[in-house]
Design a protein around this motif. Structure first.
Motif, PDB file in Angstrom:
ATOM      1  N   VAL A  82       0.846  -1.181   0.000  1.00  0.00           N
ATOM      2  CA  VAL A  82       0.000   0.000   0.000  1.00  0.00           C
ATOM      3  C   VAL A  82       0.889   1.241   0.000  1.00  0.00           C
ATOM      4  N   ASN A  83       0.308   2.359  -0.386  1.00  0.00           N
ATOM      5  CA  ASN A  83       1.068   3.611  -0.425  1.00  0.00           C
ATOM      6  C   ASN A  83       1.139   4.283   0.937  1.00  0.00           C
ATOM      7  N   LYS A  84       0.048   4.162   1.721  1.00  0.00           N
ATOM      8  CA  LYS A  84      -0.004   4.826   3.018  1.00  0.00           C
ATOM      9  C   LYS A  84      -0.728   3.931   4.017  1.00  0.00           C
ATOM     10  N   VAL A  85      -0.393   4.119   5.304  1.00  0.00           N
ATOM     11  CA  VAL A  85      -1.043   3.365   6.383  1.00  0.00           C
ATOM     12  C   VAL A  85      -1.594   4.351   7.401  1.00  0.00           C
ATOM     13  N   PHE A  86      -2.852   4.169   7.761  1.00  0.00           N
ATOM     14  CA  PHE A  86      -3.480   4.972   8.809  1.00  0.00           C
ATOM     15  C   PHE A  86      -3.655   4.077  10.028  1.00  0.00           C
ATOM     16  N   LYS A  87      -2.927   4.402  11.100  1.00  0.00           N
ATOM     17  CA  LYS A  87      -3.023   3.615  12.329  1.00  0.00           C
ATOM     18  C   LYS A  87      -4.171   4.145  13.181  1.00  0.00           C
ATOM     19  N   MET A  88      -5.134   3.277  13.434  1.00  0.00           N
ATOM     20  CA  MET A  88      -6.294   3.668  14.228  1.00  0.00           C
ATOM     21  C   MET A  88      -5.887   3.931  15.680  1.00  0.00           C
ATOM     22  N   LYS A  89      -6.459   4.986  16.249  1.00  0.00           N
ATOM     23  CA  LYS A  89      -6.159   5.345  17.627  1.00  0.00           C
ATOM     24  C   LYS A  89      -7.390   5.121  18.503  1.00  0.00           C
TER      25      LYS A  89
END
Length: 905
Positions: A196-203
Motif C-alpha cells: 500500500v502507499n499509506k497506512v493509517f493507524k487507528m487510535k
C-alpha cells in the motif's frame, strides 16, 4: 420527476456536443442521482468525523491522479469498519464507481465466497449482472480488464490474508487513474512490503469521546446522570477507549441500578463480556500456530510491562521462537511495544487471553495451564493441588504481609517453566521445584543464598530483586542457558558469583547493592555479555582488569559508584561499548582512551553528558584548562578526529609546535596570537604540519550543503587534469545564487589554466584573486550592507588519474586581529550555521585577511579567487534568476580543446 428534468436539461446541451459524449454525461448524472446506497454508520457517530477527515486528507483526492492504496490498521473493535463506511459515504459519489466489500475474512471462507467477492466487486462498479466468474484466476483477469479505465473507490473490509488482497486488488494497474482503494485489517503485515502507499493507524478514543459514546448507549444522552458519574468513569477506563467495548457495555448496563453496575464491573474483571470476547478472540484464533498462541498467553499473564529483549530471551529458552512470534503479535495488534521497548497489551485483550485459559477448566483451578488470579493461586498453593498442567504461576503479596508455603506445593508441577513470586517464603526441599523452570522472578527472596538442591540448569533468567542474598550460592552449578542475572537492591550481597559457570550471560544487573565490594575477575570470561549495571554500588572501589577485555559489552553503568576513582585506559579495548554512564563517581578525569573509542555513542562522565559527537570536544577542551596546558594534547594521539574542534586562546608557538603532528586531524582550529609576528610563526608551523602529512588514498568529496558548498569540474588535457573547486562559507542569499549562476555561465578553464571569472559586482560582491594557493586582501567598507558569504574558487592541475578534489585544509589568517582559522575539508563539507557565521563575523571592514588553500602534494594550484558577497539593502529590488539546486552544465564544444565549465554535483 428528477430523472425527466435531468434528461431535458441535458438534451439542450446535446445540440452543441458530440452525441456519444452527451449520452454518457446523461447516464452518469442519472446514475449519480439514483445512487442512494449510503451505508449505515451509527446512530451516534462520536469521534467519527475527525478521523474520517484525517483519512481523506491522506487519500489526496484532489491533488493526485495516481492510483493510491491506503491501509487502515488497528485491533478488533477499534472502529476501522465504521470509519471506512463513513469515508465511502463522504467521497464515494466523486468516483465513476464505488464498492464496499464487507467482512472479506468471513465471506472468503464460505463456499464460493472467493468468486462471490469478485463478482460483487464487478457488479458494484459496472452494474453488470450477466458476468459470471468461474475461478479466482479468471476473475483477476476480468477485474483488471473491466476496471483499468475507471476511476473507482473500493473498500475491502477486514482483510486478513494476502490471497484476499491479491484476488481483489492485485496491483495498481488494475484501476484507472485517480482510483482509491482502502483496506481495513488487524494484521499490519498485510500492508507491508510496499503493498500500500499509506497506512493509517487507528487510535483509541480519548476520555471525553469515550464518555460521550458510552453515555449514549448507557443513558441515551451525551453524559452520565449524576449518580453514575464516578462508576461510568471506571467502566470507561476498563474499556480502554475501544468503541466496541463502550457500545456493548453501555447497552448491557442500560437501565440498571448502581449496585448492579458494581457487580457487573467486578464480574468483568474475572469473566469478560461474551460479546466482546467473541469479537476480540478473532485475532487470537487467526494466529498461525500454537506457538504464537502460547507467546500471547504468556505475555497476557506474566510479561506486560517487561523489556521486549528480556522476554524474548526467556521465551526462546522455552523453545517458542520469540523474535518472529512477538513481531507477529505486534502486527496483529495483539501486543504493543512502546518507545522504551516495553511490552504492552490492551486490558481487554489481556482479559480475553486469560479468559481463554479459564474457560478450558472453569471449575478445576489446578488444571489450568497458567495461574495468575490471586485467590486461585493462593488456593492451589495452600491446598497443594498443583498438577503437571501448570506451565506458569504468579503470586504477589506486599512485603509487610509475607506468606509462607511449603515447597511440596510444587511437587507435581513438573512442567512449570515460569514462576513469579513477591512477598512469598517457601519452606522445605527446593528439589520439588520444577527442573524445567526457565524464569525465576522472586522479589524479596528471603534466604541468604539459593539452596544447593535447587536445580538451576534450565534457568534462562534469575531475578532476585530486594533479596537477602549474601552469596548467590555456596556450590556453583554450571548454567549454560542463563542469560539474565538481576540481583538489584540486594543490600546484603558482598561478592558476585563466579561467572565462569554462566558463560552465556548477556545481562548482569547489580543495581543498588551497597555492600558489594568485589566483582569476580571471572567477569572477563563473559564473551556474550551486553549489559553490566553496577549503579549505586557505593562500596565498590575498583573494577577487575579483566572487565576491559569484554568485546561484546554494549552498555556499562557505573553511576553512583562513589568509591571508583578511575577507569583504565584499557577501556578502549571494549570495541562494542556504545553507552557509558558513570556520573557521580570518584572519577576526576576522563581517560584519553574514552575519546579514542570508535564505538561510544553516548556518555555521562565527569560532568559531561550527551552524544559523543557533542561531548568529546568539550572533554578535550577540559584538558586544555589553565591547569592542563596545550602540550597535554600530545598524549591523546588518535583522539584528534574530524569530530574535534579546538580553540586556543593566548597560545604560544612552542605549545603549537609540540602538537603540530596532530593538527591535520583536527576538524577545526582557532588560534589567537599575541602579535602579527607570532601569527606568522604559528601559521608557518601549521602549514608545515599540513604539507608534511601523507594523504595517500584521499577519498573524493561529494558536497551539496546549504551553508557550505563545494562545486567541482574537471577537464582532461593529455596527461593532466584541470579542476575547478568552489567553496562557500556562510549562508545562501539571493545575491549568492546570482553569483553562482554567473560563475557557472562564464567560468572557463583551458589547457594553460587560464580562466574567465565574473568581475566586481559592487555593491553585491567584490572580487580578489591571485596566482597560486593564497589570496590577500583588505576588507572594504560597503555602505548599508553587511558581509553575508565568502566564496573561494580554486583552479588546480594534477595527473589525469586523480579522482579526488585534492583539498585538505583551508586557512584564514586575519593579520589585523592576529587570528588563524583552520578548517579540515570534511568540516567545510558539513559546515553548520554557527560555524560558518563565526568565520564571516570575524571578518570586519579594514581587516587584512589572507585565505590559503592546502592541497595534496600531487595537485598544483594555478589560481585562487575570493568573492565577498554582501546582503541586499532593505527595499532594494534585486533581479531574480532561476538557479536549480543541482544543475549540470553541458560541455561548451565551441571552446578550445580542453575547455570545460564547472558543474554542480
Amino acid at each position: 420527476m428528477h430523472v425527466h428534468i435531468c434528461i431535458s436539461t441535458f438534451s439542450l446541451v446535446c445540440f452543441n456536443r458530440n452525441e456519444n459524449k452527451a449520452i454518457k454525461d446523461i447516464v452518469e448524472k442519472i446514475t449519480h442521482l439514483l445512487d442512494k446506497t449510503d451505508l449505515f454508520i451509527a446512530d451516534k457517530p462520536v469521534g467519527v468525523g475527525s478521523r474520517v477527515q484525517d483519512v481523506i486528507e491522506l487519500l489526496d483526492i484532489q491533488q493526485s491522479n495516481d492510483v493510491l492504496l491506503l491501509g487502515m490498521w488497528g485491533m478488533g473493535g477499534i472502529g476501522k469498519t465504521t470509519i471506512a463506511k463513513a469515508i465511502y459515504n463522504e467521497i464515494g459519489r466523486n468516483f465513476e464507481g464505488r464498492s464496499f466489500l464487507a467482512n472479506v475474512r468471513e465471506v472468503w471462507d464460505e463456499n464460493a465466497g472467493k468468486v462471490n467477492l469478485q463478482e460483487q466487486l464487478l457488479f458494484d462498479i459496472c452494474k453488470d449482472m450477466t458476468i459470471k466468474i468461474q475461478s479466482i484466476e479468471s476473475g483477476k483477469i476480468i477485474l483488471k480488464d473491466r476496471l483499468c479505465r475507471k476511476r473507482v473507490l473500493i473498500l475491502l473490509d477486514d482483510v486478513n490474508t494476502l490471497d484476499q488482497l491479491n484476488a481483489l486488488c492485485g496491483s495498481h494497474k488494475w484501476f484507472g487513474p485517480g482510483s482509491r482503494i482502502i483496506i481495513t485489517t488487524r494484521d499490519k503485515h498485510i500492508l507491508s512490503g510496499n503493498r500500500v502507499n499509506k497506512v493509517f493507524k487507528m487510535k483509541h478514543m480519548v476520555e471525553s469521546e469515550s464518555i460521550e459514546l458510552f453515555s449514549w448507549h448507557a443513558f441515551k444522552q451525551a453524559s452520565p446522570t449524576n449518580d453514575f458519574v464516578e462508576i461510568s468513569r471506571n467502566v470507561v477506563e476498563y474499556s480502554g477507549g475501544l468503541p466496541l467495548a463502550l457500545e456493548v457495555l453501555g447497552s448491557y448496563l442500560f437501565d440498571r441500578e448502581v449496585t448492579e453496575w458494581k457487580s457487573a464491573l467486578d464480574k468483568l474483571k474475572r469473566i469478560p463480556n461474551n460479546q466482546l470476547q467473541k469479537k476480540l478472540r478473532i485475532s487470537y484464533d487467526a494466529l498461525n500456530d500454537d506457538i504464537e498462541k502460547e507467546i500471547f498467553l504468556d505475555v497476557a499473564c506474566f510479561f506486560i510491562g517487561m523489556d521486549r529483549n528480556d522476554v524474548t530471551l526467556i521465551l526462546n529458552g522455552c523453545g517458542l521462537f520469540a523474535e518472529i512470534g512477538i513481531s507477529i503479535l505486534v502486527e496483529r495488534s495483539l501486543v504493543t511495544v512502546d518507545d522504551k521497548n516495553k511490552l504492552g497489551m490492551h486490558d481487554l485483550l489481556r482479559d480475553m487471553g486469560r479468559e481463554i485459559i479459564r474457560e478450558k477448566s472453569p471449575e478445576e483451578l489446578e488444571e489450568r495451564c497458567r495461574l495468575w488470579f490471586h485467590d486461585d493461586v493462593l488456593h492451589v498453593l495452600s491446598e497443594q493441588t498443583g498438577t503437571k498442567a501448570i506451565k506458569g504461576l504468579t503470586l504477589k503479596f506486599p512485603r509487610a504481609n509475607e506468606k509462607c508455603f511449603s515447597t511440596k506445593a510444587f511437587k507435581k508441577m513438573t512442567r512449570l517453566r515460569l514462576l513469579q513470586l513477591a512477598g512469598v517464603k517457601l519452606d522445605g526441599d527446593f528439589e520439588y521445584l520444577s527442573r524445567n523452570l526457565r524464569w525465576l522472578s522472586w522479589n524479596g527472596f528471603s534466604l541468604t543464598h539459593i539452596p544447593t538442591n535447587f536445580y538451576k540448569g534450565s534457568l534462562v533468567s534469575i531475578e532476585l530483586e530486594n533479596s537477602n542474598v549474601k552469596l548467590l550460592w555456596k556450590e556453583a552449578q554450571r548454567m549454560e542457558k542463563l542469560k539474565i542475572l538481576n540481583l538489584s537492591h540486594s543490600h546484603c550481597l558482598t561478592h558476585t558469583p563466579d561467572f565462569s559457570y554462566m558463560p552465556n550471560l548477556e545481562k548482569l544487573v547489580l543495581k543498588d547493592c551497597p555492600m558489594l565490594s568485589e566483582v569476580s575477575p571471572s567477569i572477563g570470561n563473559l564473551s556474550e555479555i551486553l549489559l553490566i549495571d553496577l549503579e549505586d554500588c557505593v562500596s565498590l572501589r575498583s573494577l577487575p582488569g579483566s572487565i576491559y577485555k569484554l568485546k561484546s559489552l554494549k552498555t556499562l553503568i557505573l553511576s553512583g559508584c562513589i568509591m571508583i576513582d578511575e577507569l583504565e585506559e584499557d577501556i578502549e579495548q571494549m570495541e562494542s561499548l556504545t553507552i557509558l554512564l558513570a556520573n557521580n563517581t570518584g572519577i576526576k578525569r576522563v581517560p584519553f582512551s574514552v575519546v579514542r573509542s570508535k564505538s561510544i555513542g553516548y556518555i555521562s562522565l565527569c560532568g559531561h553528558e550527551g552524544f559523543s559527537r557533542d561531548v568529546f570536544p568539550s572533554i578535550i577542551w577540559s584538558w586544555l584548562s589553565p591547569t592542563n596546558n596545550l602540550s597535554s594534547l600530545v598524549q591523546t594521539s588518535n583522539v584528534m578526529s574530524s569530530l574535534v574542534s579546538v580553540d586556543v586562546p593566548n597560545s604560544s608557538s612552542h605549545e603549537l609546535l609540540s602538537i603540530s603532528k596532530y593538527l591535520p586531524s583536527l576538524r577545526s582550529l582557532w588560534v589567537e596570537c599575541s602579535s602579527e609576528l607570532q601569527l606568522s610563526h604559528d601559521a608557518a608551523i601549521i602549514l608545515d604540519a599540513l604539507y608534511a602529512t601523507d594523504y595517500k588514498g584521499f577519498e573524493s568529496i561529494a558536497i551539496t550543503s546549504q551553508v557550505s558548498n563545494m562545486t567541482t569540474s574537471t577537464s582532461q588535457v593529455s596527461e593532466h587534469s584541470f579542476k575547478s573547486l568552489l567553496i562557500q562559507m556562510g549562508t545562501n542569499c539571493q545575491v549568492t545564487n546570482i553569483l553562482k549562476e554567473k560563475i557557472v555561465q562564464n567560468m572557463d578553464l583551458n589547457g594553460s589554466g587560464d580562466c574567465l571569472l565574473p568581475t566586481d559586482g559592487y555593491p553585491d560582491w567584490l572580487t580578489f584573486h591571485s596566482e597560486g594557493s593564497s589570496v590577500t586582501f583588505q576588507v572594504p567598507q560597503v555602505e548599508g550592507r553587511s558581509l553575508k558569504t565568502m566564496m573561494c574558487i580554486v583552479y588546480t592541475s594534477t595527473p589525469a588519474n586523480m579522482i579526488s578534489s585534492g583539498l585538505k585544509n583551508m586557512l584564514v589568517k586575519n593579520h589585523t586581529k592576529a587570528t588563524i582559522q583552520l578548517y579540515k575539508s570534511e568540516a567545510l563539507v558539513s559546515f553548520e550555521d554557527e560555524e560558518s557565521q563565526r568565520v564571516i563575523s570575524s571578518i570586519e571592514p579594514g581587516n587584512k585577511v589572507e585565505v590559503i588553500v592546502v592541497f595534496e602534494n600531487s595537485f598544483i594550484v594555478k589560481k585562487t579567487a575570493v568573492y565577498l558577497v554582501y546582503d541586499e539593502q532593505i527595499g532594494e529590488k534585486v533581479e531574480l534568476y532561476d538557479v536549480p539546486e543541482r544543475k549540470k552544465i553541458e560541455w561548451n564544444e565551441s571552446k578550445k580543446d580542453g575547455a570545460c565549465k564547472p558543474f554542480y554535483c
